[in-house]
Design an enzyme around this catalytic site. Structure first.
Site, PDB file in Angstrom:
ATOM      1  N   GLY A  13     -93.347  66.944  72.690  1.00  0.00           N
ATOM      2  CA  GLY A  13     -92.835  66.865  71.460  1.00  0.00           C
ATOM      3  C   GLY A  13     -92.331  68.147  70.826  1.00  0.00           C
ATOM      4  N   GLY A  14     -91.698  69.057  71.601  1.00  0.00           N
ATOM      5  CA  GLY A  14     -91.445  70.395  70.992  1.00  0.00           C
ATOM      6  C   GLY A  14     -90.143  70.563  70.514  1.00  0.00           C
ATOM      7  N   TYR A 150    -103.334  54.572  63.265  1.00  0.00           N
ATOM      8  CA  TYR A 150    -103.090  55.953  63.649  1.00  0.00           C
ATOM      9  C   TYR A 150    -104.216  57.091  63.781  1.00  0.00           C
ATOM     10  CZ  TYR A 150    -101.018  60.726  63.101  1.00  0.00           C
ATOM     11  OH  TYR A 150    -101.071  62.353  63.153  1.00  0.00           O
TER      12      TYR A 150
END
Length: 248
Positions: A13-14, A150
């Protein structure tokens, strides 16, 4: 010498938000950074923005086969790694009554299952004395409206990390958790908060944070750099970088 000179770091997720800012900082400190993301064009744009020789990999953190492909590529390109930051995640805020099976599975597939199998797959490539950083969330320990699924998907990460800290002790691999509070990233748009509503949202959030404002991605990146580089006697902790919001 730069703090991460010649280290190899993978950040899932960079391609945006905290992950991209961390990749930028790590690369500026001398690391050879590999970022991952699901969309090739976004990954490519992030690589260009990060610079300093960063490279990208297009893959889905929820897909174990993509973790295996990433491991094979990194093994061929670098031989081993020093830092693995399991940062990719998804969020969609809904009251429990509106959560579908698909929405539930999407959160746990990426935020929980993806982190577990990402570490399982990449850990054999981590050099002795390396470290793992797991990005969790303040929501895992503080009750926030509409965060139930979440929060549940993130809460498991603390148990994973504490166990890994002991499992990997013979290899002197440190494992720590980075738990952000509200941060000014693209995720606000994905939550349906438009530009018109954003000032009111930020004001509402700021009133809940002793620091009086939202965090900035670069502040989370500096915390990640501490865990990766200078916090050499820090292991198995959950570092809240939330402006004190966990206290309220």
């Amino acid at each position: 010498m730069k703090m991460l000179q010649d280290k190899v770091a993978i950040i899932t997720g960079g391609n945006s938000g905290i992950g991209k800012e961390t990749a930028r900082l790590f690369a500026s400190e001398g690391a050879k950074v590999v970022i991952t993301g699901r969309r090739q064009n976004v990954v490519d744009a992030a690589v260009d923005e990060i610079g300093n020789g960063a490279t990208g990999f297009c893959g889905d953190a929820a897909d174990i086969a993509d973790h295996q492909r990433l491991a094979a590529r990194v093994r061929d390109q670098f031989g081993a790694i020093d830092i693995y930051m399991a940062n990719a995640g998804v969020i969609n805020l809904l009251p429990s009554s509106m959560v579908t099976e698909e929405e539930y599975d999407r959160h746990f597939a990426t935020n929980t299952r993806g982190v577990f199998f990402g570490v399982q797959t990449l850990a054999p490539l981590i050099r002795e004395g390396g470290n793992i950083i797991v990005t969790s969330s303040l929501a895992a320990t503080k009750i926030l409206p509409q965060h139930t699924v979440y929060a549940g998907s993130k809460a498991a990460l603390a148990a994973f990390a504490r166990n890994w800290a002991l499992e990997f002790k013979d290899r002197k691999i440190r494992v720590n958790i980075l738990s952000p509070g509200p941060v000014e990233t693209e995720i606000l748009g994905k939550l349906g908060i438009g530009e018109a509503e954003r000032p009111a949202f930020e004001q509402q959030m700021s009133e809940l944070i002793p620091a009086g404002r939202l965090g900035r991605p670069e502040e989370l990146a500096r915390a990640a750099l501490f865990l990766a580089a200078t916090g050499t006697f820090v292991n198995g902790i959950e570092l809240h970088v939330d402006g004190g919001m966990s206290l309220t």
